[in-house]
Design an enzyme around this catalytic site. Structure first.
Site, short mmCIF file in Angstrom:
data_model
loop_
_atom_site.label_atom_id
_atom_site.label_comp_id
_atom_site.label_asym_id
_atom_site.label_seq_id
_atom_site.Cartn_x
_atom_site.Cartn_y
_atom_site.Cartn_z
N GLU A 61 7.74 14.89 18.02
CA GLU A 61 7.94 14.33 16.46
C GLU A 61 7.45 15.20 15.48
OE1 GLU A 61 6.89 10.75 13.93
OE2 GLU A 61 9.36 10.69 13.82
N LYS A 117 0.95 -0.82 -0.23
CA LYS A 117 0.34 -0.14 -0.21
C LYS A 117 0.63 1.37 0.28
CE LYS A 117 -1.91 2.96 1.90
NZ LYS A 117 -1.64 4.50 1.75
N GLU A 128 7.80 -0.25 12.22
CA GLU A 128 8.96 0.84 12.60
C GLU A 128 8.02 2.70 12.43
OE1 GLU A 128 11.85 0.06 11.90
OE2 GLU A 128 12.45 -1.78 11.44
N CYS A 149 12.30 10.11 9.91
CA CYS A 149 12.31 8.53 10.93
C CYS A 149 13.30 9.41 11.97
CB CYS A 149 11.91 7.85 10.86
SG CYS A 149 12.00 6.75 9.76
P1 NAD Z 1 1.20 8.16 8.21
O1 NAD Z 1 1.18 7.00 9.63
O2 NAD Z 1 0.22 8.50 8.64
O3 NAD Z 1 1.03 7.06 7.20
C1 NAD Z 1 1.62 5.72 6.97
C2 NAD Z 1 0.66 5.34 5.71
O4 NAD Z 1 -0.16 4.25 6.12
C3 NAD Z 1 0.83 5.63 4.71
O5 NAD Z 1 0.92 4.94 2.93
C4 NAD Z 1 -0.71 5.57 4.56
O6 NAD Z 1 -2.07 5.50 4.13
C5 NAD Z 1 -1.27 5.16 5.92
N1 NAD Z 1 -2.21 4.95 7.01
C6 NAD Z 1 -3.32 5.79 7.57
N2 NAD Z 1 -3.85 5.24 7.84
C7 NAD Z 1 -4.05 3.74 8.17
C8 NAD Z 1 -4.97 2.88 8.60
N3 NAD Z 1 -6.47 3.10 9.06
N4 NAD Z 1 -4.93 1.63 8.21
C9 NAD Z 1 -3.51 1.32 7.55
N5 NAD Z 1 -3.60 2.17 7.08
C10 NAD Z 1 -3.29 3.87 6.83
O7 NAD Z 1 3.07 8.40 8.70
P2 NAD Z 1 2.81 9.26 7.53
O8 NAD Z 1 2.71 10.91 8.14
O9 NAD Z 1 3.03 8.81 5.81
O10 NAD Z 1 4.67 9.19 8.15
C11 NAD Z 1 5.50 9.88 8.51
C12 NAD Z 1 5.39 8.74 9.53
O11 NAD Z 1 6.34 7.62 9.10
C13 NAD Z 1 6.79 9.29 10.84
O12 NAD Z 1 6.03 9.79 12.58
C14 NAD Z 1 8.15 8.91 10.57
O13 NAD Z 1 8.99 9.01 11.91
C15 NAD Z 1 7.65 7.35 10.18
N6 NAD Z 1 8.00 6.79 10.30
C16 NAD Z 1 9.47 5.66 10.59
C17 NAD Z 1 10.31 4.88 9.85
C18 NAD Z 1 10.87 3.90 10.72
O14 NAD Z 1 12.01 2.95 9.77
N7 NAD Z 1 10.71 3.69 12.17
C19 NAD Z 1 10.74 5.24 8.31
C20 NAD Z 1 9.79 6.45 7.54
C21 NAD Z 1 8.81 6.94 7.99
#
Ligand code: NAD
Length: 482
Positions: free
Chosen positions: A384, A180, A255, A289
């Site tokens: 964050e 996704k 993650e 992140c």
């Molecule tokens: P997000 O949680 O808003 O979205 C991540 C993904 O989840 C997107 O594809 C989104 O469409 C999907 N999503 C959203 N709601 C959902 C639901 N209810 N059910 C299933 N899927 C859903 O995060 P973001 O804003 O895209 O990314 C930023 C965040 O990601 C930050 O907190 C960052 O630290 C974290 N991040 C962590 C790592 C790691 O390796 N630890 C790496 C990159 C980003």
């Protein structure tokens, strides 16, 4: 002025069971540096999720992928990495325009994504079980079997690499995959379908859906046909996915976010440190992140460090990623407004040295911002922000530095800059984070396990350890009859 158009023709459609599947309903995709529409991609919803799960399930049950000899499976996975390298220029350019990140960082992202395919593909035939001694009357051994249908929910900050690092390991271990992709910058994920076709993956092994999180994302993670979920993203979304997984009792890898601290002792070389800090917090405009969003600096050294870093920061140029600037646009107007709100909070909590506002130009650009004399426990130090905002916190002794660094709900990464090996080793022992860096922020790579302590998540990506996410252990005990 450069041509910022994509200049590629590619089906921006869902990829299911080896076919491109269109939908009249589209998701618009914008270049964050120009705010211009660059593509409209077919929107995935429940129907596409059902089709993708059915395809991945059928392929798995027929053994069309798990039944392939590991060496052959590994070759195909490695071949996908070669496809990425063969198409590096186009993919990096698309990634740059789609995500806003500078072209050189986009090149790095595509290149390291290729490395994940090489790394995990080359280990497909090395998932060796164990033989367990039960005495003369028995033979006992373990085998690792794939879970089946794995779902990979991907964030926008590293839309290609975050997908590939889990997908490559899942494929190498014989699972089928549904990605996704992030709705804000989904374009490079489609190239994984091209890579799958180039190496001849059987239909249904790799499926790619672009949809909104609350729609396609939620439908995928709660689908009864999914056997395992890898999620990279925010804590809140991770929690809702964990609930969905708990309802069905399936494993997840989480993650999540970070608020990582680099501790700086006075013996750290100033110029080197400042270069590390520049990349640590301002790379991809802080949308990382594992960014060094907190710098915990010895009080005697703080002013000099902050002054030098501010000087370097003031010379960073800002602009479209294709034009070689260091400071890139944030992904969206929402993200820009969120970062500005935090900066406004910071103005009341600490001393702002540089930055402080959105840039007065087209695109979602935020000035790199540094706060000093930040109090441990304040909001900008704890939450964050996910933007180019650094909090500098003073400390007086080693014990206090470790306590400040550990005073966080998160525990993704932590670092220490010093020439004193014992100090570094004590910090490595006492810091509560999944990756510890000594004298180089992000020391490590594809080979080194990465993942969080505390609310930064659980399970590990990267490294050989991550292959275990995608297999379950089966023990076979045999009684030797007389
Ligand atoms: P997000 O949680 O808003 O979205 C991540 C993904 O989840 C997107 O594809 C989104 O469409 C999907 N999503 C959203 N709601 C959902 C639901 N209810 N059910 C299933 N899927 C859903 O995060 P973001 O804003 O895209 O990314 C930023 C965040 O990601 C930050 O907190 C960052 O630290 C974290 N991040 C962590 C790592 C790691 O390796 N630890 C790496 C990159 C980003």
């Amino acid at each position: 002025m450069s041509d910022y158009n994509l200049n590629v023709s590619h089906p921006w459609q869902n990829y299911i069971n080896g076919q491109w599947v269109d939908n009249p309903e589209k998701i618009p995709v914008y270049d964050p540096a120009t705010e211009k529409l660059i593509a409209e991609v077919a929107r995935a919803g429940q129907a596409e999720v059902d089709m993708a799960v059915a395809a991945a399930r059928a392929c798995h049950e027929k053994g069309e992928w798990k039944g392939v000899r590991p060496i052959e499976r590994g070759r195909k996975v490695m071949g996908m990495g070669k496809y990425l390298m063969d198409n590096l220029d186009e993919m990096a350019r698309v990634l740059c325009i789609d995500s806003g990140k500078p072209l050189d960082q986009a090149v790095t992202e595509v290149t390291s994504s290729a490395r994940f395919f090489e790394y995990y593909g080359s280990h497909a035939d090395k998932m060796e079980g164990t033989s367990i001694p039960l005495g003369d009357g028995y033979v006992d051994f373990t085998v690792y079997e794939p879970f089946g249908v794995t779902a990979h929910v991907v964030p926008w900050n590293y839309p290609l690499e975050c997908a590939v690092r889990s997908v490559a390991a899942a494929l190498a271990t014989g699972n089928t995959v549904i990605i996704k992709s992030p709705e804000l910058d989904p374009l490079t994920a489609y190239y994984l379908a091209d890579a799958a076709e180039a190496v001849g993956l059987p239909d249904g092994v790799l499926n790619i859906l672009c949809g909104y999180g609350h729609e396609a994302g939620a439908a995928l993670v709660s689908h009864p046909g999914v056997d395992q979920i890898v999620f990279t993203g925010s804590v809140g979304t991770g929690q809702s996915i964990m609930h969905a997984a708990a309802d069905r009792v399936i494993p997840t890898v989480m993650e999540l976010g970070g608020k990582s601290a680099g501790i700086v002792f006075p013996d750290a070389n100033l110029d080197y440190l400042v270069e590390q800090a520049k990349w640590g917090i301002f790379m991809n405009s802080g949308q990382v992140c594992s960014a060094m969003s907190r710098m915990v600096v010895h009080r005697s050294y703080m002013d000099e460090v902050v002054e030098t870093l501010a000087d370097v920061t003031s010379n960073l140029t800002m602009g479209h990623g294709l034009e070689g600037h260091f400071v890139n646009a944030l992904i969206s107007n929402n993200q820009l407004e969120r970062v500005q709100e935090y900066v406004n909070v910071g103005k009341n909590e600490a001393e702002m040295i540089i930055g402080g506002s959105m840039a007065d130009r087209e695109g979602y650009f935020m000035q790199p911002t540094i706060f000093t004399n930040v109090q441990s426990g304040s909001r900008i130090e704890q939450e964050e922000i996910f933007g180019p905002v650094l909090s500098v916190i003073p400390f007086d002794d080693e014990e206090e530095a470790i306590a400040i660094a550990n005073n966080s709900d998160y525990g993704l990464c932590a670092g220490i800059f010093t020439n004193d090996l014992n100090k570094a080793m004590r910090a490595a022992r006492d810091l509560k984070a999944g990756q510890i860096y000594v004298n180089e922020w992000w020391a490590g790579g594809v080979e080194t396990p990465f993942g969080g302590y505390k609310k930064s998540g659980f399970g590990r990506e990267k490294g050989l350890a991550a292959m275990m996410n995608y297999v379950q252990t089966k023990n076979v005990g045999i009684k030797i009859l007389p």
